[in-house]
Write a protein that holds these residues in place. Structure first.
Motif, short mmCIF file in Angstrom:
data_model
loop_
_atom_site.label_atom_id
_atom_site.label_comp_id
_atom_site.label_asym_id
_atom_site.label_seq_id
_atom_site.Cartn_x
_atom_site.Cartn_y
_atom_site.Cartn_z
N ILE A 12 0.84 -1.21 0.00
CA ILE A 12 0.00 0.00 0.00
C ILE A 12 0.86 1.25 0.00
O ILE A 12 0.53 2.25 -0.65
N GLN A 15 2.28 2.14 -3.50
CA GLN A 15 1.22 2.64 -4.36
C GLN A 15 0.80 4.05 -3.96
O GLN A 15 0.53 4.91 -4.81
N THR A 16 0.74 4.29 -2.65
CA THR A 16 0.39 5.63 -2.16
C THR A 16 1.44 6.65 -2.58
O THR A 16 1.10 7.77 -2.98
N CYS A 19 0.97 7.34 -6.29
CA CYS A 19 -0.21 8.19 -6.50
C CYS A 19 0.07 9.62 -6.07
O CYS A 19 -0.36 10.57 -6.72
N TRP A 95 -8.51 9.33 -5.62
CA TRP A 95 -7.52 8.25 -5.52
C TRP A 95 -6.57 8.49 -4.36
O TRP A 95 -6.31 7.60 -3.56
N HIS A 99 -6.09 6.22 -1.00
CA HIS A 99 -4.80 5.60 -0.71
C HIS A 99 -4.33 5.95 0.70
O HIS A 99 -3.87 5.07 1.45
N LEU A 133 -11.35 1.69 -2.68
CA LEU A 133 -10.32 1.99 -3.67
C LEU A 133 -10.43 1.06 -4.88
O LEU A 133 -10.33 1.51 -6.03
#
Length: 241
Positions: A12, A15-16, A19, A95, A99, A133
């Motif tokens: 996570i 990905q955060t 983003c 998004w 996140h 999400l």
């Protein structure tokens, strides 16, 4: 913290961070079209990654087709406002918010102690944020797929921007009646919407990884909750025996 919790936070987190970087580049107007870059990249920016009104700076594009005789017919396009790009900025904010919420709740869930209330109070919100999400990814991907029919050619892209209420100014070269009816076919740009749809689902592979992480955390939390409840019930029976 068990191995599942560690891998959940790592997956996570990266990905955060990704983003956050894309959101920062887009929302802070770092992706403005530049002279000399590929025309395809400029079109991608004009449709999604750069909103002239929000950035308070125009974006110019050299639009060229060839007539039936082979003569080039060119115009300088100035999109003053791009509704698709404005909608994409809103999607990025959704998004990024999801996140951050998923990361924070997953960290709380991974650090919680073996108590029933803590399990319910941490596992369920974390799973709900992850599920939200995943659902947002699918919804946004469907919207980008819908955009494919509006981004088939350069002409379709600018008509799409204009049809949404965007201000597209043709500074030179374009006749009032439009382009020549026998103009040569324009390059295919339907990949623009398809690319964003693919990226919104994280290349599909990452979306599936997120799904399995969400499922495993939920099932593990549910099993731990049932185990704690069973242990408490057994202890209560011993005290009453």
């Amino acid at each position: 913290m068990n191995s599942l919790g560690v891998w959940t936070l790592v997956i996570i987190l990266y990905q955060t961070m990704g983003c956050a970087v894309v959101s920062w580049l887009t929302l802070s107007c770092r992706l403005a079209p530049r002279a000399g870059e590929l025309a395809e990249l400029t079109l991608l920016k004009l449709v999604y990654l750069y909103e002239p009104r929000a950035c308070a700076a125009p974006a110019l594009y050299n639009y060229t087709v060839r007539s039936g005789t082979g003569a080039p017919v060119a115009a300088l396009v100035w999109p003053a406002h791009s509704p698709p790009a404005a909608a994409f900025r809103s999607k990025l904010q959704v998004w990024l918010g999801l996140h951050i919420a998923w990361l924070a709740l997953a960290a709380v869930h991974a650090a919680q102690r073996r108590r029933p209330c803590a399990l319910c109070g941490a596992a369920l919100p974390a799973c709900c944020a992850g599920a939200a999400l995943l659902l947002a990814d699918l919804v946004f991907a469907a919207l980008f797929i819908r955009d494919i029919r509006h981004t088939s050619t350069e002409r379709d892209i600018f008509e799409y921007i204009e049809s949404g209420g965007g201000g597209v100014r043709w500074l030179s070269g374009r006749r009032r009646g439009g382009w020549p009816a026998n103009a040569s076919p324009l390059p295919d740009t339907s990949w623009v919407g398809a690319l964003l749809a693919y990226a919104s689902c994280r290349g599909l592979v990452q979306w599936l990884i997120n799904f399995w992480i969400l499922k495993d955390n939920y099932l593990e939390g549910l099993a731990a909750y049932r185990k704690i409840q069973s242990e408490k019930f057994q202890q209560a029976r011993r005290h009453t025996a």
